[in-house]
Design an enzyme around this catalytic site. Structure first.
Site, PDB file in Angstrom:
ATOM      1  N   LYS A   1       0.847  -1.190   0.000  1.00  0.00           N
ATOM      2  CA  LYS A   1       0.000   0.000   0.000  1.00  0.00           C
ATOM      3  C   LYS A   1       0.883   1.241   0.000  1.00  0.00           C
ATOM      4  O   LYS A   1       1.806   1.366   0.829  1.00  0.00           O
ATOM      5  CB  LYS A   1      -0.911  -0.014   1.238  1.00  0.00           C
ATOM      6  CG  LYS A   1      -2.016  -1.056   1.143  1.00  0.00           C
ATOM      7  CD  LYS A   1      -2.931  -0.771  -0.021  1.00  0.00           C
ATOM      8  CE  LYS A   1      -4.231  -1.537   0.086  1.00  0.00           C
ATOM      9  NZ  LYS A   1      -5.106  -1.266  -1.077  1.00  0.00           N
TER      10      LYS A   1
ATOM     11  N   ASP B   1      -0.192  -0.224  -4.621  1.00  0.00           N
ATOM     12  CA  ASP B   1      -1.581   0.249  -4.747  1.00  0.00           C
ATOM     13  C   ASP B   1      -1.710   1.557  -3.968  1.00  0.00           C
ATOM     14  O   ASP B   1      -1.526   1.578  -2.750  1.00  0.00           O
ATOM     15  CB  ASP B   1      -2.536  -0.805  -4.174  1.00  0.00           C
ATOM     16  CG  ASP B   1      -4.001  -0.385  -4.281  1.00  0.00           C
ATOM     17  OD1 ASP B   1      -4.291   0.679  -4.870  1.00  0.00           O
ATOM     18  OD2 ASP B   1      -4.853  -1.129  -3.768  1.00  0.00           O
TER      19      ASP B   1
ATOM     20  N   GLU C   1      -1.244   0.294  -9.107  1.00  0.00           N
ATOM     21  CA  GLU C   1      -2.725   0.308  -9.043  1.00  0.00           C
ATOM     22  C   GLU C   1      -3.219   1.626  -8.467  1.00  0.00           C
ATOM     23  O   GLU C   1      -2.704   2.080  -7.433  1.00  0.00           O
ATOM     24  CB  GLU C   1      -3.147  -0.867  -8.155  1.00  0.00           C
ATOM     25  CG  GLU C   1      -4.650  -0.972  -7.878  1.00  0.00           C
ATOM     26  CD  GLU C   1      -4.988  -2.298  -7.181  1.00  0.00           C
ATOM     27  OE1 GLU C   1      -4.416  -3.339  -7.547  1.00  0.00           O
ATOM     28  OE2 GLU C   1      -5.811  -2.279  -6.253  1.00  0.00           O
TER      29      GLU C   1
ATOM     30  N   ASP D   1      -8.828  -0.277 -10.038  1.00  0.00           N
ATOM     31  CA  ASP D   1      -9.533  -1.057  -9.007  1.00  0.00           C
ATOM     32  C   ASP D   1     -10.848  -0.352  -8.691  1.00  0.00           C
ATOM     33  O   ASP D   1     -11.865  -0.579  -9.334  1.00  0.00           O
ATOM     34  CB  ASP D   1      -8.626  -1.212  -7.781  1.00  0.00           C
ATOM     35  CG  ASP D   1      -9.321  -1.852  -6.596  1.00  0.00           C
ATOM     36  OD1 ASP D   1     -10.445  -2.375  -6.776  1.00  0.00           O
ATOM     37  OD2 ASP D   1      -8.769  -1.838  -5.474  1.00  0.00           O
TER      38      ASP D   1
ATOM     39  N   LYS E   1     -12.995  -7.821  -8.193  1.00  0.00           N
ATOM     40  CA  LYS E   1     -13.350  -8.118  -6.798  1.00  0.00           C
ATOM     41  C   LYS E   1     -14.761  -8.691  -6.757  1.00  0.00           C
ATOM     42  O   LYS E   1     -15.723  -7.984  -7.079  1.00  0.00           O
ATOM     43  CB  LYS E   1     -13.281  -6.844  -5.945  1.00  0.00           C
ATOM     44  CG  LYS E   1     -11.855  -6.368  -5.710  1.00  0.00           C
ATOM     45  CD  LYS E   1     -11.819  -5.137  -4.832  1.00  0.00           C
ATOM     46  CE  LYS E   1     -10.390  -4.781  -4.467  1.00  0.00           C
ATOM     47  NZ  LYS E   1     -10.273  -3.466  -3.795  1.00  0.00           N
TER      48      LYS E   1
ATOM     49  N   GLN F   1     -11.264  -7.064  -1.081  1.00  0.00           N
ATOM     50  CA  GLN F   1     -12.005  -5.937  -0.514  1.00  0.00           C
ATOM     51  C   GLN F   1     -11.894  -5.991   1.009  1.00  0.00           C
ATOM     52  O   GLN F   1     -12.794  -5.609   1.719  1.00  0.00           O
ATOM     53  CB  GLN F   1     -13.466  -6.015  -0.975  1.00  0.00           C
ATOM     54  CG  GLN F   1     -14.222  -4.695  -0.941  1.00  0.00           C
ATOM     55  CD  GLN F   1     -13.581  -3.625  -1.775  1.00  0.00           C
ATOM     56  OE1 GLN F   1     -13.728  -3.625  -2.975  1.00  0.00           O
ATOM     57  NE2 GLN F   1     -12.878  -2.705  -1.143  1.00  0.00           N
TER      58      GLN F   1
HETATM   59  C1  MUC Z   1      -7.486  -2.456  -2.475  1.00  0.00           C
HETATM   60  O1  MUC Z   1      -7.042  -3.123  -3.396  1.00  0.00           O
HETATM   61  O2  MUC Z   1      -7.667  -1.274  -2.667  1.00  0.00           O
HETATM   62  C2  MUC Z   1      -8.451  -1.315   0.396  1.00  0.00           C
HETATM   63  C3  MUC Z   1      -9.506  -0.493   0.345  1.00  0.00           C
HETATM   64  C4  MUC Z   1     -10.461  -1.059  -0.472  1.00  0.00           C
HETATM   65  O3  MUC Z   1     -11.553  -0.618  -0.778  1.00  0.00           O
HETATM   66  O4  MUC Z   1     -10.001  -2.255  -0.948  1.00  0.00           O
HETATM   67  C5  MUC Z   1      -8.778  -2.559  -0.308  1.00  0.00           C
HETATM   68  C6  MUC Z   1      -7.766  -3.129  -1.172  1.00  0.00           C
HETATM   69 MG    MG Z   2      -6.819  -1.424  -4.754  1.00  0.00          MG
END
Ligand code: MUC
Ligand code: MG
Length: 367
Positions: free
Chosen positions: A162, A191, A217, A242, A266, A294
Protein backbone atom coordinates in the site's frame (compact mmCIF):
# COMPACT_ATOMS: atom_id res chain seq x y z
CA UNK A 1 -35.22 -23.90 -6.69
CA UNK A 2 -37.58 -21.09 -5.74
CA UNK A 3 -36.19 -18.36 -3.49
CA UNK A 4 -38.28 -18.13 -0.33
CA UNK A 5 -36.23 -15.83 1.90
CA UNK A 6 -33.20 -13.53 1.91
CA UNK A 7 -31.58 -12.84 5.29
CA UNK A 8 -29.02 -10.19 6.21
CA UNK A 9 -27.09 -10.68 9.45
CA UNK A 10 -24.58 -8.06 10.65
CA UNK A 11 -21.54 -9.38 12.50
CA UNK A 12 -18.33 -7.96 13.88
CA UNK A 13 -14.99 -9.75 14.26
CA UNK A 14 -11.99 -7.70 15.46
CA UNK A 15 -8.75 -7.59 13.51
CA UNK A 16 -5.64 -8.66 15.40
CA UNK A 17 -3.72 -6.23 13.25
CA UNK A 18 -5.58 -3.31 11.63
CA UNK A 19 -4.96 -2.51 7.95
CA UNK A 20 -4.14 1.10 7.00
CA UNK A 21 -4.16 2.42 3.42
CA UNK A 22 -4.51 5.76 1.64
CA UNK A 23 -8.33 5.85 1.55
CA UNK A 24 -9.08 4.41 5.01
CA UNK A 25 -8.38 1.75 7.63
CA UNK A 26 -10.03 -1.38 9.00
CA UNK A 27 -10.01 -2.42 12.67
CA UNK A 28 -12.89 -4.90 12.69
CA UNK A 29 -14.65 -6.96 10.04
CA UNK A 30 -18.07 -5.39 10.43
CA UNK A 31 -19.61 -7.32 7.56
CA UNK A 32 -23.06 -8.59 6.66
CA UNK A 33 -23.76 -12.28 6.19
CA UNK A 34 -26.33 -12.90 3.46
CA UNK A 35 -28.33 -16.13 3.36
CA UNK A 36 -30.62 -17.06 0.47
CA UNK A 37 -33.13 -19.83 1.28
CA UNK A 38 -35.02 -21.94 -1.26
CA UNK A 39 -38.15 -24.04 -1.09
CA UNK A 40 -35.94 -27.16 -1.31
CA UNK A 41 -34.42 -26.27 2.06
CA UNK A 42 -31.11 -25.19 0.47
CA UNK A 43 -29.30 -22.17 1.96
CA UNK A 44 -26.74 -20.18 -0.04
CA UNK A 45 -24.33 -17.88 1.84
CA UNK A 46 -21.99 -14.99 1.08
CA UNK A 47 -20.73 -11.88 2.89
CA UNK A 48 -20.86 -8.16 2.12
CA UNK A 49 -17.95 -6.03 3.44
CA UNK A 50 -19.03 -2.37 3.80
CA UNK A 51 -16.38 0.04 2.50
CA UNK A 52 -17.77 3.56 3.02
CA UNK A 53 -14.61 5.20 1.64
CA UNK A 54 -14.84 3.21 -1.58
CA UNK A 55 -18.53 2.65 -2.36
CA UNK A 56 -20.43 4.66 0.27
CA UNK A 57 -21.99 1.57 1.85
CA UNK A 58 -22.22 1.04 5.60
CA UNK A 59 -23.09 -2.09 7.57
CA UNK A 60 -26.48 -0.67 8.59
CA UNK A 61 -27.11 0.54 5.05
CA UNK A 62 -26.42 -2.92 3.61
CA UNK A 63 -28.82 -4.56 6.07
CA UNK A 64 -31.46 -1.90 5.33
CA UNK A 65 -31.27 -2.13 1.53
CA UNK A 66 -31.41 -5.93 1.63
CA UNK A 67 -34.29 -6.08 4.13
CA UNK A 68 -36.29 -3.12 2.79
CA UNK A 69 -35.67 -3.32 -0.96
CA UNK A 70 -33.91 -6.42 -2.32
CA UNK A 71 -35.42 -9.28 -0.25
CA UNK A 72 -38.94 -8.77 -1.62
CA UNK A 73 -37.66 -8.39 -5.20
CA UNK A 74 -36.23 -11.91 -5.15
CA UNK A 75 -39.41 -13.55 -3.88
CA UNK A 76 -40.83 -16.00 -6.40
CA UNK A 77 -37.76 -16.12 -8.66
CA UNK A 78 -35.78 -19.34 -9.03
CA UNK A 79 -32.01 -19.85 -8.77
CA UNK A 80 -31.90 -20.27 -12.56
CA UNK A 81 -33.24 -16.76 -13.19
CA UNK A 82 -30.06 -14.96 -12.27
CA UNK A 83 -30.36 -12.40 -15.08
CA UNK A 84 -33.84 -11.54 -13.79
CA UNK A 85 -32.46 -11.23 -10.27
CA UNK A 86 -29.71 -8.91 -11.57
CA UNK A 87 -32.27 -6.82 -13.44
CA UNK A 88 -34.38 -6.35 -10.34
CA UNK A 89 -31.39 -5.43 -8.16
CA UNK A 90 -30.24 -2.99 -10.86
CA UNK A 91 -33.41 -0.94 -10.37
CA UNK A 92 -31.58 0.42 -7.31
CA UNK A 93 -28.45 2.47 -7.98
CA UNK A 94 -25.20 1.70 -6.15
CA UNK A 95 -25.02 -0.78 -3.23
CA UNK A 96 -22.45 -2.99 -5.01
CA UNK A 97 -21.42 -5.21 -2.09
CA UNK A 98 -25.04 -5.79 -0.97
CA UNK A 99 -26.01 -6.83 -4.52
CA UNK A 100 -22.87 -8.95 -4.93
CA UNK A 101 -23.40 -10.87 -1.70
CA UNK A 102 -26.95 -11.69 -2.82
CA UNK A 103 -25.70 -12.78 -6.24
CA UNK A 104 -23.00 -15.03 -4.75
CA UNK A 105 -25.39 -16.54 -2.19
CA UNK A 106 -27.73 -17.37 -5.10
CA UNK A 107 -24.86 -19.08 -6.96
CA UNK A 108 -23.89 -20.93 -3.77
CA UNK A 109 -27.48 -22.15 -3.43
CA UNK A 110 -27.52 -23.15 -7.12
CA UNK A 111 -24.29 -25.14 -6.75
CA UNK A 112 -25.62 -26.87 -3.64
CA UNK A 113 -28.88 -27.67 -5.45
CA UNK A 114 -27.08 -29.11 -8.49
CA UNK A 115 -24.39 -30.75 -6.32
CA UNK A 116 -21.62 -28.93 -8.24
CA UNK A 117 -18.92 -26.42 -7.22
CA UNK A 118 -19.55 -22.83 -8.36
CA UNK A 119 -16.11 -22.85 -10.02
CA UNK A 120 -17.18 -25.70 -12.26
CA UNK A 121 -20.41 -23.91 -13.17
CA UNK A 122 -18.46 -20.76 -14.06
CA UNK A 123 -15.53 -22.17 -16.03
CA UNK A 124 -13.77 -24.89 -14.02
CA UNK A 125 -10.24 -23.92 -15.10
CA UNK A 126 -8.16 -25.00 -12.08
CA UNK A 127 -8.35 -25.91 -8.41
CA UNK A 128 -5.65 -23.62 -6.97
CA UNK A 129 -4.20 -20.12 -7.04
CA UNK A 130 -1.07 -18.43 -5.84
CA UNK A 131 -1.73 -15.92 -3.08
CA UNK A 132 -0.62 -12.30 -2.87
CA UNK A 133 -0.56 -10.53 0.51
CA UNK A 134 -1.44 -6.83 0.98
CA UNK A 135 0.95 -4.92 3.24
CA UNK A 136 -0.71 -1.97 5.00
CA UNK A 137 1.06 1.28 5.96
CA UNK A 138 3.85 1.07 8.49
CA UNK A 139 7.56 1.82 8.68
CA UNK A 140 9.92 -0.08 6.36
CA UNK A 141 11.32 -2.46 9.00
CA UNK A 142 7.85 -3.46 10.22
CA UNK A 143 6.55 -4.03 6.70
CA UNK A 144 9.61 -6.11 5.79
CA UNK A 145 9.14 -8.17 8.98
CA UNK A 146 5.46 -8.71 8.12
CA UNK A 147 6.33 -9.86 4.60
CA UNK A 148 9.04 -12.16 5.97
CA UNK A 149 6.54 -13.70 8.41
CA UNK A 150 4.08 -14.29 5.54
CA UNK A 151 6.79 -15.96 3.49
CA UNK A 152 8.01 -18.14 6.38
CA UNK A 153 4.60 -19.19 7.69
CA UNK A 154 2.57 -19.38 4.49
CA UNK A 155 5.09 -19.47 1.64
CA UNK A 156 3.68 -16.26 0.14
CA UNK A 157 6.11 -14.58 -2.26
CA UNK A 158 3.91 -11.91 -3.90
CA UNK A 159 3.19 -8.68 -2.03
CA UNK A 160 0.97 -5.73 -2.84
CA UNK A 161 2.43 -2.73 -1.01
CA UNK A 162 0.00 0.00 0.00
CA UNK A 163 1.34 3.41 -1.05
CA UNK A 164 -0.15 6.89 -1.46
CA UNK A 165 1.22 8.62 1.66
CA UNK A 166 2.77 12.07 1.75
CA UNK A 167 5.62 12.52 1.36
CA UNK A 168 5.84 9.71 -1.19
CA UNK A 169 9.38 9.03 0.04
CA UNK A 170 7.79 7.14 2.98
CA UNK A 171 6.42 4.56 0.56
CA UNK A 172 9.40 4.53 -1.79
CA UNK A 173 11.58 3.66 1.23
CA UNK A 174 9.31 0.70 2.05
CA UNK A 175 9.37 -0.73 -1.47
CA UNK A 176 13.16 -0.29 -1.62
CA UNK A 177 13.58 -1.99 1.77
CA UNK A 178 11.44 -4.93 0.62
CA UNK A 179 13.44 -5.32 -2.61
CA UNK A 180 16.77 -5.06 -0.74
CA UNK A 181 15.66 -7.62 1.84
CA UNK A 182 14.18 -10.17 -0.56
CA UNK A 183 16.17 -9.52 -3.73
CA UNK A 184 14.44 -11.09 -6.73
CA UNK A 185 12.83 -13.88 -4.65
CA UNK A 186 9.52 -12.03 -4.34
CA UNK A 187 7.14 -10.17 -6.67
CA UNK A 188 6.16 -6.66 -5.61
CA UNK A 189 3.45 -4.28 -6.82
CA UNK A 190 1.92 -1.13 -5.41
CA UNK A 191 -1.58 0.25 -4.75
CA UNK A 192 -2.09 3.97 -4.04
CA UNK A 193 -5.86 3.99 -3.38
CA UNK A 194 -5.88 7.39 -5.14
CA UNK A 195 -3.60 8.93 -2.50
CA UNK A 196 -1.21 10.76 -4.82
CA UNK A 197 -1.67 13.30 -7.59
CA UNK A 198 -0.64 12.28 -11.09
CA UNK A 199 2.59 14.30 -10.75
CA UNK A 200 3.44 12.77 -7.35
CA UNK A 201 2.79 9.33 -8.82
CA UNK A 202 5.05 9.98 -11.81
CA UNK A 203 7.87 11.16 -9.53
CA UNK A 204 7.48 8.16 -7.21
CA UNK A 205 7.40 5.75 -10.17
CA UNK A 206 10.65 7.28 -11.45
CA UNK A 207 12.24 6.79 -8.02
CA UNK A 208 11.13 3.14 -8.05
CA UNK A 209 12.09 2.46 -11.67
CA UNK A 210 14.89 0.08 -10.63
CA UNK A 211 12.73 -1.96 -8.22
CA UNK A 212 11.12 -4.31 -10.75
CA UNK A 213 7.48 -3.68 -9.87
CA UNK A 214 4.88 -5.99 -11.45
CA UNK A 215 1.96 -3.55 -11.48
CA UNK A 216 0.89 -0.12 -10.22
CA UNK A 217 -2.72 0.31 -9.04
CA UNK A 218 -4.93 3.40 -8.63
CA UNK A 219 -2.01 5.68 -7.78
CA UNK A 220 -4.09 8.81 -8.44
CA UNK A 221 -7.85 9.36 -8.90
CA UNK A 222 -9.38 8.32 -12.24
CA UNK A 223 -11.49 11.49 -11.98
CA UNK A 224 -8.31 13.52 -12.57
CA UNK A 225 -9.04 12.49 -16.12
CA UNK A 226 -6.21 14.01 -18.16
CA UNK A 227 -3.66 13.72 -15.37
CA UNK A 228 -4.38 10.03 -14.98
CA UNK A 229 -4.17 9.43 -18.73
CA UNK A 230 -0.86 11.30 -18.81
CA UNK A 231 0.46 9.12 -15.96
CA UNK A 232 -0.69 5.82 -17.44
CA UNK A 233 0.75 6.80 -20.84
CA UNK A 234 4.25 7.06 -19.37
CA UNK A 235 4.05 4.01 -17.05
CA UNK A 236 5.87 1.01 -18.51
CA UNK A 237 4.14 -1.66 -16.39
CA UNK A 238 0.42 -2.54 -16.35
CA UNK A 239 -1.57 0.13 -14.49
CA UNK A 240 -4.43 -1.55 -12.62
CA UNK A 241 -7.85 0.07 -12.23
CA UNK A 242 -9.53 -1.06 -9.01
CA UNK A 243 -12.09 1.22 -7.33
CA UNK A 244 -12.47 3.18 -10.60
CA UNK A 245 -14.00 0.11 -12.32
CA UNK A 246 -16.90 -1.12 -10.17
CA UNK A 247 -18.99 -2.02 -13.27
CA UNK A 248 -18.31 -3.45 -16.76
CA UNK A 249 -19.18 -0.04 -18.25
CA UNK A 250 -16.46 1.56 -16.10
CA UNK A 251 -13.98 -1.03 -17.37
CA UNK A 252 -14.78 -0.06 -20.96
CA UNK A 253 -14.53 3.65 -20.17
CA UNK A 254 -11.25 3.50 -18.26
CA UNK A 255 -9.46 1.10 -20.62
CA UNK A 256 -10.56 2.80 -23.84
CA UNK A 257 -9.69 6.21 -22.40
CA UNK A 258 -6.15 5.02 -21.62
CA UNK A 259 -6.66 5.56 -17.88
CA UNK A 260 -5.78 1.97 -17.01
CA UNK A 261 -4.15 -1.00 -18.72
CA UNK A 262 -5.18 -3.82 -16.33
CA UNK A 263 -8.19 -4.67 -14.16
CA UNK A 264 -8.69 -5.72 -10.57
CA UNK A 265 -11.68 -8.05 -10.22
CA UNK A 266 -13.35 -8.12 -6.80
CA UNK A 267 -16.18 -10.56 -6.28
CA UNK A 268 -17.15 -8.46 -3.24
CA UNK A 269 -18.28 -5.68 -5.62
CA UNK A 270 -19.26 -7.57 -8.80
CA UNK A 271 -20.39 -10.91 -7.38
CA UNK A 272 -20.04 -13.88 -9.73
CA UNK A 273 -22.46 -12.73 -12.43
CA UNK A 274 -20.96 -9.27 -13.01
CA UNK A 275 -17.39 -10.48 -12.37
CA UNK A 276 -17.89 -12.92 -15.22
CA UNK A 277 -18.90 -10.02 -17.45
CA UNK A 278 -15.85 -8.02 -16.33
CA UNK A 279 -13.63 -11.04 -17.02
CA UNK A 280 -15.02 -11.58 -20.51
CA UNK A 281 -14.77 -7.88 -21.29
CA UNK A 282 -11.17 -7.62 -20.05
CA UNK A 283 -10.27 -10.75 -21.99
CA UNK A 284 -11.79 -9.25 -25.13
CA UNK A 285 -9.92 -6.02 -24.57
CA UNK A 286 -6.72 -7.96 -23.97
CA UNK A 287 -5.83 -6.61 -20.52
CA UNK A 288 -4.46 -8.46 -17.51
CA UNK A 289 -6.61 -9.30 -14.50
CA UNK A 290 -5.79 -9.64 -10.81
CA UNK A 291 -8.23 -11.09 -8.28
CA UNK A 292 -8.45 -8.35 -5.67
CA UNK A 293 -9.33 -8.15 -1.99
CA UNK A 294 -12.00 -5.94 -0.51
CA UNK A 295 -10.47 -6.81 2.88
CA UNK A 296 -12.65 -9.89 2.78
CA UNK A 297 -13.10 -12.39 5.57
CA UNK A 298 -12.84 -16.10 4.84
CA UNK A 299 -16.30 -16.28 3.25
CA UNK A 300 -15.42 -13.49 0.83
CA UNK A 301 -12.00 -14.98 0.20
CA UNK A 302 -13.56 -18.36 -0.63
CA UNK A 303 -15.77 -16.49 -3.12
CA UNK A 304 -12.78 -14.77 -4.75
CA UNK A 305 -11.02 -18.14 -4.95
CA UNK A 306 -14.09 -19.87 -6.41
CA UNK A 307 -14.23 -17.25 -9.16
CA UNK A 308 -10.49 -16.84 -9.70
CA UNK A 309 -9.97 -20.57 -10.25
CA UNK A 310 -12.75 -20.67 -12.85
CA UNK A 311 -10.75 -18.96 -15.62
CA UNK A 312 -7.21 -18.98 -16.98
CA UNK A 313 -6.79 -15.20 -16.98
CA UNK A 314 -7.94 -14.76 -13.37
CA UNK A 315 -5.80 -17.60 -12.04
CA UNK A 316 -2.50 -16.80 -13.73
CA UNK A 317 -1.63 -13.87 -11.44
CA UNK A 318 -1.44 -14.34 -7.67
CA UNK A 319 -4.78 -13.35 -6.09
CA UNK A 320 -5.06 -11.09 -3.05
CA UNK A 321 -6.49 -13.70 -0.71
CA UNK A 322 -4.62 -13.63 2.59
CA UNK A 323 -5.72 -10.63 4.64
CA UNK A 324 -8.24 -12.74 6.56
CA UNK A 325 -5.11 -13.95 8.38
CA UNK A 326 -5.12 -10.62 10.25
CA UNK A 327 -8.58 -11.31 11.73
CA UNK A 328 -8.84 -12.67 15.27
CA UNK A 329 -11.41 -15.31 14.22
CA UNK A 330 -13.89 -16.12 11.44
CA UNK A 331 -17.16 -17.96 10.78
CA UNK A 332 -16.07 -21.08 8.90
CA UNK A 333 -16.07 -24.60 10.34
CA UNK A 334 -12.88 -25.38 8.42
CA UNK A 335 -10.58 -22.33 8.11
CA UNK A 336 -8.95 -21.66 4.73
CA UNK A 337 -5.35 -22.89 4.71
CA UNK A 338 -2.60 -21.20 2.71
CA UNK A 339 0.28 -23.63 2.13
CA UNK A 340 3.40 -22.97 0.04
CA UNK A 341 1.81 -19.70 -1.06
CA UNK A 342 -1.18 -21.55 -2.56
CA UNK A 343 -4.89 -21.64 -1.75
CA UNK A 344 -6.74 -24.70 -2.94
CA UNK A 345 -10.42 -24.33 -3.63
CA UNK A 346 -13.00 -26.64 -2.19
CA UNK A 347 -14.33 -29.36 -4.48
CA UNK A 348 -17.60 -29.40 -2.57
CA UNK A 349 -20.88 -28.04 -4.00
CA UNK A 350 -21.49 -24.30 -4.20
CA UNK A 351 -18.72 -22.10 -2.81
CA UNK A 352 -17.78 -25.10 -0.68
CA UNK A 353 -17.83 -23.61 2.81
CA UNK A 354 -19.77 -24.37 6.02
CA UNK A 355 -20.53 -21.79 8.68
CA UNK A 356 -20.04 -22.55 12.35
CA UNK A 357 -23.40 -21.77 14.01
CA UNK A 358 -21.78 -21.10 17.42
CA UNK A 359 -19.37 -18.58 15.93
CA UNK A 360 -22.17 -16.85 14.07
CA UNK A 361 -24.19 -16.66 17.28
CA UNK A 362 -21.17 -15.21 19.07
CA UNK A 363 -20.24 -12.55 16.49
CA UNK A 364 -23.64 -11.47 15.15
CA UNK A 365 -24.62 -8.05 16.42
CA UNK A 366 -28.37 -8.12 15.79
CA UNK A 367 -29.48 -10.04 18.88
C1 MUC B 1 -7.49 -2.46 -2.48
O1 MUC B 1 -7.04 -3.12 -3.40
O2 MUC B 1 -7.67 -1.27 -2.67
C2 MUC B 1 -8.45 -1.31 0.40
C3 MUC B 1 -9.51 -0.49 0.35
C4 MUC B 1 -10.46 -1.06 -0.47
O3 MUC B 1 -11.55 -0.62 -0.78
O4 MUC B 1 -10.00 -2.26 -0.95
C5 MUC B 1 -8.78 -2.56 -0.31
C6 MUC B 1 -7.77 -3.13 -1.17
MG1 MG C 1 -6.82 -1.42 -4.75
Amino acid sequence: MKITRVESIPFSIPYRKPLHFASGEVHAAEHVLVRVHTDDGVVGVAEAPPRPYTYGETQRGIVAVIDDVFADQLQGLTLLEREQIGDRLARTIGNPTAKSAIDMAVWDALGKTLDLPVTDLLGGYTDRMRVSHMLGFDDPATMVAEAERMREQYGITTFKVKVGRRPASLDVAVVRALREHFGETVDLYIDGNRGWTAAESARAMAQMADLGLLFAEELCPADDVLGRRWLVGQTNIPFIADESVPTPADVTREILAGSATAINIKTARTGFTQSRRVHHLAEGLGVEMVMGNQIDGQIGTACALAFGTAFRATSQNAGEMSNFLDMSDDLLVEPLQIRDGILQRSSRPGIGIDLDPDKLEHYRTDN
